[in-house]
Design a protein around this motif. Structure first.
Motif, PDB file in Angstrom:
ATOM      1  N   ARG B 366      31.852  58.364  77.651  1.00 50.24           N
ATOM      2  CA  ARG B 366      30.862  57.593  76.910  1.00 50.24           C
ATOM      3  C   ARG B 366      29.594  57.527  77.749  1.00 50.24           C
ATOM      4  O   ARG B 366      29.658  57.781  78.961  1.00 50.24           O
ATOM      5  CB  ARG B 366      31.399  56.168  76.665  1.00 50.24           C
ATOM      6  CG  ARG B 366      32.539  56.121  75.656  1.00 50.24           C
ATOM      7  CD  ARG B 366      31.983  56.294  74.260  1.00 50.24           C
ATOM      8  NE  ARG B 366      32.992  56.191  73.240  1.00 50.24           N
ATOM      9  CZ  ARG B 366      33.414  57.212  72.490  1.00 50.24           C
ATOM     10  NH1 ARG B 366      32.935  58.409  72.690  1.00 50.24           N
ATOM     11  NH2 ARG B 366      34.306  57.027  71.546  1.00 50.24           N
ATOM     12  N   ARG B 373      43.423  55.879  77.796  1.00 50.67           N
ATOM     13  CA  ARG B 373      44.614  55.110  77.439  1.00 50.67           C
ATOM     14  C   ARG B 373      45.697  55.376  78.469  1.00 50.67           C
ATOM     15  O   ARG B 373      45.959  56.527  78.805  1.00 50.67           O
ATOM     16  CB  ARG B 373      45.108  55.539  76.061  1.00 50.67           C
ATOM     17  CG  ARG B 373      46.205  54.649  75.531  1.00 50.67           C
ATOM     18  CD  ARG B 373      46.637  55.081  74.145  1.00 50.67           C
ATOM     19  NE  ARG B 373      47.392  56.312  74.225  1.00 50.67           N
ATOM     20  CZ  ARG B 373      47.418  57.233  73.274  1.00 50.67           C
ATOM     21  NH1 ARG B 373      46.725  57.078  72.180  1.00 50.67           N
ATOM     22  NH2 ARG B 373      48.141  58.322  73.417  1.00 50.67           N
ATOM     23  N   LYS B 383      44.256  50.259  78.475  1.00 52.59           N
ATOM     24  CA  LYS B 383      43.269  51.257  78.853  1.00 52.59           C
ATOM     25  C   LYS B 383      42.751  51.005  80.261  1.00 52.59           C
ATOM     26  O   LYS B 383      42.644  49.865  80.692  1.00 52.59           O
ATOM     27  CB  LYS B 383      42.065  51.206  77.905  1.00 52.59           C
ATOM     28  CG  LYS B 383      42.313  51.759  76.534  1.00 52.59           C
ATOM     29  CD  LYS B 383      41.026  51.647  75.730  1.00 52.59           C
ATOM     30  CE  LYS B 383      41.183  52.243  74.345  1.00 52.59           C
ATOM     31  NZ  LYS B 383      39.980  51.996  73.534  1.00 52.59           N
ATOM     32  N   HIS B 398      36.022  42.703  67.484  1.00 46.40           N
ATOM     33  CA  HIS B 398      37.188  43.330  66.855  1.00 46.40           C
ATOM     34  C   HIS B 398      37.876  42.301  65.958  1.00 46.40           C
ATOM     35  O   HIS B 398      37.918  41.125  66.276  1.00 46.40           O
ATOM     36  CB  HIS B 398      38.186  43.812  67.917  1.00 46.40           C
ATOM     37  CG  HIS B 398      37.544  44.560  69.043  1.00 46.40           C
ATOM     38  ND1 HIS B 398      36.993  45.804  68.884  1.00 46.40           N
ATOM     39  CD2 HIS B 398      37.347  44.220  70.354  1.00 46.40           C
ATOM     40  CE1 HIS B 398      36.498  46.211  70.051  1.00 46.40           C
ATOM     41  NE2 HIS B 398      36.682  45.263  70.950  1.00 46.40           N
ATOM     42  N   GLU B 460      40.667  52.763  67.425  1.00 46.69           N
ATOM     43  CA  GLU B 460      39.283  52.764  67.909  1.00 46.69           C
ATOM     44  C   GLU B 460      38.302  52.281  66.837  1.00 46.69           C
ATOM     45  O   GLU B 460      37.189  51.836  67.138  1.00 46.69           O
ATOM     46  CB  GLU B 460      38.859  54.176  68.341  1.00 46.69           C
ATOM     47  CG  GLU B 460      39.428  54.626  69.670  1.00 46.69           C
ATOM     48  CD  GLU B 460      39.145  53.646  70.799  1.00 46.69           C
ATOM     49  OE1 GLU B 460      38.005  53.205  70.947  1.00 46.69           O
ATOM     50  OE2 GLU B 460      40.104  53.306  71.518  1.00 46.69           O
ATOM     51  N   ASP B 461      38.688  52.410  65.561  1.00 49.60           N
ATOM     52  CA  ASP B 461      37.741  52.072  64.498  1.00 49.60           C
ATOM     53  C   ASP B 461      37.696  50.579  64.191  1.00 49.60           C
ATOM     54  O   ASP B 461      36.913  50.148  63.342  1.00 49.60           O
ATOM     55  CB  ASP B 461      38.032  52.890  63.231  1.00 49.60           C
ATOM     56  CG  ASP B 461      39.469  52.721  62.760  1.00 49.60           C
ATOM     57  OD1 ASP B 461      40.293  52.175  63.533  1.00 49.60           O
ATOM     58  OD2 ASP B 461      39.762  53.123  61.622  1.00 49.60           O
TER      59      ASP B 461
END
Lengths: 473, 473
Positions: B366, B373, B383, B398, B460-461
């Motif tokens: 990133r 992970r 992670k 989240h 992740e979404d």
């Protein structure tokens, strides 16, 4: 002799081999691994097989190091037995002596069936018939070996030459034992009706003790004293170390079978394999149309006659023939099937280098459950810890690391410097350096937590055990 | 034409290949991987090579997806350049057009050296000499291809037939291009003095634009409009998507080289390889006395002519010849060297199955650093997160997971529902479900933390980005 006395299974489960590395390791040898499709170990399969009519409660002889795996696997299939712990490895004569002595205590007329726990048998009824038939001969005064009728001229086994005349049924007296031959000699043995020596025996306890007394008295005395000095440790019978150490390291073949006049052999076929290598595991498994055995997360293209197993990550194979590929959590083996005998040498080399992978898995089994390292770096280590319902870790402290525990499943009871508190899923506990602490699963389901250790040293030996329900040092 | 005008390196770094899977993946293609001993990628080696006398600031043409890797790797070797982002792949003609247009903007007399970033060159001076000599020919009105003098009759490359007469020095006009031949034809080409087409070019920007205008006007127009509509995004020049999408997908060979009357070739040897497969990587690396290339935590016994690399766990090989074994964090490849061309097919199959491993590594890069992970199970995920000094994650929340952050190195600045606090090594922060949070490394060293996610969904979404310094969606 009482012909209706039950047969006492004596399960030999103390061995540790490296020939199926990286799956089989010293701390988790092949008899305890689910190598077969049924998801049970050969140790469990052996126990279930003799949980049959005419068989008594089994005696399991295993190594001290395997006691919790052993108990857990017996519990897993709901079979009870007497677990005898060898403080060290003294080869098979000592283990047979211990089994015969214990069976004799139960009943002097006992017939023992000494069975290896790391063999595969696909025709279970065939084996049981052979044991029952051998038991009949044993009651007639014979120490019977289960021989395997060879299906090819193998140089991997010792052979037994039977006498011409039958004792009864398939049982014959033994003319002689021969060591592993070359392939030409093996073919001659095969033609002349020799059988493979499987290392499984059936005999009257009384007779075996007599023969041990005659041919290997030091083994018998060491075993007897080790049993007399034995202590109860939870559900285990722990043999006296000093006495047991006096037993010479010798196999039952050398100690008794090659010397006794009462040796008999019953040759049979029951889909037997001692899975002594990756190649023999490949040989005994069902194969696809390309001759491959593929297990786990595996993809193979243009690959033939190969064994590919992954316990962990995606494993791909392209264009190989007659290969073995085994992926575990911390080691990969790639070998030509023709070279699998070299695995032993490879593991010896790794052990010589002091590599943990030679003897230990990443997942470490403990009486309370298991832990597995999932990450490590400068100044930290992360573990996944699973505590079984009722499991209790020792009361302990560390001098070089603090620990952060995040509960991801179940409930933890944490004792910290004398105070007890419950932690549920998504709650975290902090154990400072030096704090006296204990972890306990008071619940009905597995407790899973992620432990983040932070400190300048995160080795396993930074632990002071103040109290331990499992009597560990 | 100004003969002292510097050469503008145009580095082509947008490709994504699967032939070196599992090391090279769509999200981290081979030009960015440290395949060679020096610990630098071929992209970095390419840039360093042309950071020489007579070369101008480089233009890097890459894919939008690789922008942060690209910038990080340039920063890592202290080389600055213009990074142009292709919103999608349109093959080499469009990228060459963009490079030529930008070089022309700098100076209409610019000579461009278009260089692949995924090739290996072991004789750097040889390449530089070839480029300089080709540049002289380019200034004389030729579009030069760097040809490679073949050392064997390879069927893996296209060939270039040179004209009899020299342009100057080693430069010749091109008679014709031929596609990859069979081995017999390749031998004939070799005997007749053809050279391999390396896919590296040297030309005057002005002439290339003329030739594109004549032979591939749609490519030129798409590229020109994409540059006119380009936007600055941090340090990147992001081409206009709609315009760039109008460029036909065509290689510069088909679009221009095979049509122009100005095509020239300069054949040279400079230890070149396009490392188009594991086999060619094996071929170009130094081997031990058994012909093996062994990299990482690897043990090989009775193994010959093989390439074995582990980026991760202990990888052992027994009794293989001419094999490739590559172990990464989440996938293992075992292949016969003769079958490495099938890797492409294997990866296509995996991609068809929707396997993440086909295109992505476990470590995800990133702009602020990376995460990987390390464990996942029912209701949780763990992670390892690394934030570079100054790195800032997006302000986010989240809906399905809480997060526990344990700092194991460095210092974290955590914003939680508007409040800002610092966390040091061995301190933990808790981010409840739904809380608006941001992670920032305000320090001078990498921040490393272990994140334990707990929740019924850890995909992740499940992220709402409220604010992002890196302008991500």
């Amino acid at each position: 002799m009482d012909h209706s006395s039950p047969i006492v299974p004596v399960i030999m489960a103390g061995g540790a081999g490296t020939r199926l590395w990286p799956l089989s390791r010293d701390t988790m040898p092949k008899q305890f691994i689910a190598l077969l499709d049924e998801g049970q170990s050969t140790f469990q399969a052996t126990l279930r097989r003799v949980a049959a009519r005419g068989f008594d409660r089994p005696i399991v002889v295993t190594n001290h190091d395997f006691r919790f795996i052993c108990a857990e696997q017996m519990q897993g299939i709901g079979i009870e037995g007497d677990i005898v712990l060898e403080p060290e490895r003294r080869d098979s004569a000592a283990a047979v002596a211990v089994g015969a002595l214990l069976a004799h205590r139960r009943n002097p007329d006992s017939v023992c069936a000494v069975l290896a726990s790391d063999h595969v048998v696909t025709q279970e009824e065939g084996l049981l018939d052979a044991i029952r038939e051998a038991a009949a001969a044993a009651r007639g005064g014979w120490i019977m070996t289960l021989g395997i009728t060879p299906d090819h001229a193998s140089s991997a086994y010792g052979y037994i030459q039977p006498a011409e005349e039958a004792i009864s049924g398939r049982a014959r007296a033994i003319t002689r034992f021969v060591e592993k031959p070359d392939v030409e000699t093996a073919q001659r043995y095969l033609d002349e009706g020799y059988s493979w020596n499987s290392g499984n025996f059936v005999f009257g306890a009384e007779l075996m003790l007599q023969e041990l007394h005659a041919h290997a008295p030091e083994v018998l005395e060491g075993a007897r004293d080790a049993l007399e000095g034995a202590t109860r440790d939870l559900d285990f019978l722990r043999l006296d170390q000093a006495s047991f150490a006096r037993c010479p390291r010798i196999s039952i073949d050398y100690a008794v079978m090659e010397k006794t006049q009462a040796g008999g052999v019953l040759a049979a076929e029951f889909g037997w394999s001692d899975i002594g290598s990756w190649d023999s595991l490949h040989a005994m498994k069902a194969k696809d149309t390309s001759g491959n055995v593929l297990e786990g997360d595996v993809r193979a293209i243009d690959t033939t006659n190969s064994f590919v197993r992954s316990d962990n990550m995606l494993t791909t194979v392209l264009g190989l023939d007659s290969a073995v590929v085994v992926t575990t959590h911390d080691a990969v083996l790639v070998a030509a099937r023709s070279h699998v005998a070299e695995v032993k040498r490879l593991v010896a080399q790794l052990a010589g280098e002091g590599r943990r992978e030679a003897g230990e898995h990443l997942r470490v089994h403990r009486p309370w459950g298991w832990y597995q390292r999932i990450d490590i770096g400068a100044g930290f280590q992360v573990k996944h810890i699973c505590v079984k319902p009722g499991g209790v870790l020792s009361l302990q402290r560390h001098f070089h690391r603090a620990e952060h525990w995040v509960v991801v499943r179940g409930t933890a009871e944490v004792t910290l410097d004398g105070k007890v508190a419950l932690y549920h899923e998504n709650e975290a506990a902090y154990i400072p350096v030096g704090a006296v602490h204990r972890l306990h699963n008071p619940g009905k389901i597995d407790l899973k937590l992620i432990e983040v250790q932070v400190g300048s040293y995160t080795g396993e030996d930074d632990i002071v055990r103040i109290e331990d329900v499992y009597s560990r040092g």
